[in-house]
Design an enzyme around this catalytic site. Structure first.
Site, PDB file in Angstrom:
ATOM      1  CG  MET A 196     -13.886  20.587 -26.972  1.00  0.00           C
ATOM      2  SD  MET A 196     -15.526  20.798 -26.330  1.00  0.00           S
ATOM      3  CE  MET A 196     -16.156  19.137 -26.407  1.00  0.00           C
ATOM      4  N   GLY A 222      -8.066   9.690 -32.831  1.00  0.00           N
ATOM      5  CA  GLY A 222      -8.870  10.463 -33.785  1.00  0.00           C
ATOM      6  C   GLY A 222      -8.288  11.855 -33.945  1.00  0.00           C
ATOM      7  CG  HIS A 223      -8.433  14.565 -30.634  1.00  0.00           C
ATOM      8  ND1 HIS A 223      -8.775  13.758 -29.575  1.00  0.00           N
ATOM      9  CD2 HIS A 223      -9.429  15.482 -30.746  1.00  0.00           C
ATOM     10  CE1 HIS A 223      -9.923  14.181 -29.049  1.00  0.00           C
ATOM     11  NE2 HIS A 223     -10.347  15.212 -29.749  1.00  0.00           N
ATOM     12  CD  GLN A 226     -18.269  22.984 -28.100  1.00  0.00           C
ATOM     13  OE1 GLN A 226     -17.495  23.838 -28.494  1.00  0.00           O
ATOM     14  NE2 GLN A 226     -18.239  21.733 -28.560  1.00  0.00           N
ATOM     15  N   GLY A 244     -12.731  16.718 -37.986  1.00  0.00           N
ATOM     16  CA  GLY A 244     -13.038  15.315 -38.242  1.00  0.00           C
ATOM     17  C   GLY A 244     -14.416  15.131 -38.846  1.00  0.00           C
ATOM     18  NE  ARG A 258     -19.964  14.105 -24.571  1.00  0.00           N
ATOM     19  CZ  ARG A 258     -19.777  15.119 -25.412  1.00  0.00           C
ATOM     20  NH1 ARG A 258     -19.306  14.904 -26.620  1.00  0.00           N
ATOM     21  NH2 ARG A 258     -20.068  16.352 -25.031  1.00  0.00           N
TER      22      ARG A 258
END
Ligand code: AMP
Length: 282
Positions: A32, A38-39, A63, A149, A189
């Site tokens: 997103m 992390g991505h 979602q 992930g 976030r």
């Protein structure tokens, strides 16, 4: 080099088809956006394992179960493109809402049982939205492999089950959670946290890790494992636990850990909802 940025389905299909015709395997990393390391870990693995890497960036409205969360979700396309460029991504697919949902949607993918607890219980419709958009992305890109992930463990379980149940010919690759040096799981976030909330949020990892250590020493009682985590969570009043569960591979709560299990938490830190989990497996 900058990746090719494509907003529409037809040109994306053509760009992928060209690469497949050259004999390249296709790796898809669905995101997103507001990309972080992390991505990055998913993308790097895709880069190593596939001939061509497609990153999709789409903040999927169906979602989100709270309009405000959708509106506040960070959107940083230019920075994301630069990041993808540095990691050697070939194609970035960033459709707008009208491209993905041109009319009212009458078809949804629903995964039962695995969505009864954890986020499935607290975010009605969330996994239906995830499974539906991932199915659409799989049909649009038709990747050989897709990367997810472990940070979103229930999502990973849902996607794996969907692919198995519907015979979708995509290999699902799971990637371990990437954390900040103090243990906080990277998340788009996290950018919303104040400095104080950011510091308080570290209790999530510390609580899960303390419980994991107790498990490693032989503790198998789920209530006792949860109690160990709860005591650490409770040291910060900014953190309000939404759920804390020990679940099995089918995402069902267990009273005793007897096989592969997961300790999963969701918490509100101020107005930001964070999730994390710790696998309890050798
Ligand atoms: P998102 O953009 O949050 O939907 O995440 C896209 C993909 O990146 C999902 O498969 C996530 O599980 C994965 N992901 C997000 N954060 C992390 C992290 N800290 N470590 C590993 N994977 C992650």
């Amino acid at each position: 080099m900058k990746p090719e940025l494509i907003h529409q389905i037809d040109p994306l299909r053509a760009a992928v088809a060209g690469r497949r015709a050259r004999g390249l395997t296709i790796g898809l990393v669905p995101t997103m956006g507001a990309l972080h390391a992390g991505h990055g870990r998913l993308i790097e693995l895709a880069r190593r394992e596939c001939g061509a890497v497609v990153v999709s960036i789409f903040v999927n409205p169906i979602q989100f179960n709270q309009a405000e969360d959708f509106e506040r979700y960070p959107r940083t396309l230019q920075a994301d493109l630069d990041y993808c460029g540095r990691l050697g991504v070939d194609l970035v697919f960033a459709p707008d809402e009208r491209e993905m949902y041109p009319g009212p949607l009458r078809t949804f993918v629903n995964i039962e049982h695995l969505t009864d607890h954890l986020c499935g219980a607290f975010r009605p419709g969330h996994f239906r939205g995830v499974a539906t958009v991932v199915t659409k992305l799989f049909m649009i890109v038709q990747p050989d492999r897709a990367y997810f992930g472990r940070k979103d463990a229930q999502q990973l379980a849902v996607i794996r089950r969907m692919v198995a149940d519907l015979n979708i010919p995509v290999e699902i690759v799971a990637v371990p959670t990437v954390r900040e040096p103090d243990g906080l799981a990277l998340s788009s976030r996290n950018a919303r946290l104040s400095a104080e909330e950011r510091e308080a949020a570290t209790v999530l990892y510390r609580g899960l890790e303390a419980a994991r250590q107790a498990w490693a020493r032989g503790l198998r009682d789920a209530d006792q494992l949860k109690q160990i985590a709860r005591e650490i969570f409770a040291t910060r009043s900014e953190v309000r636990i939404e759920y804390l569960e020990v679940v099995d591979a089918e995402m069902q709560p267990v009273a005793m850990v007897s096989g592969p299990a997961l300790l999963a938490v969701a918490a509100w830190v101020g107005t930001t909802r964070l999730i994390d989990n710790m696998p309890l497996e050798p």
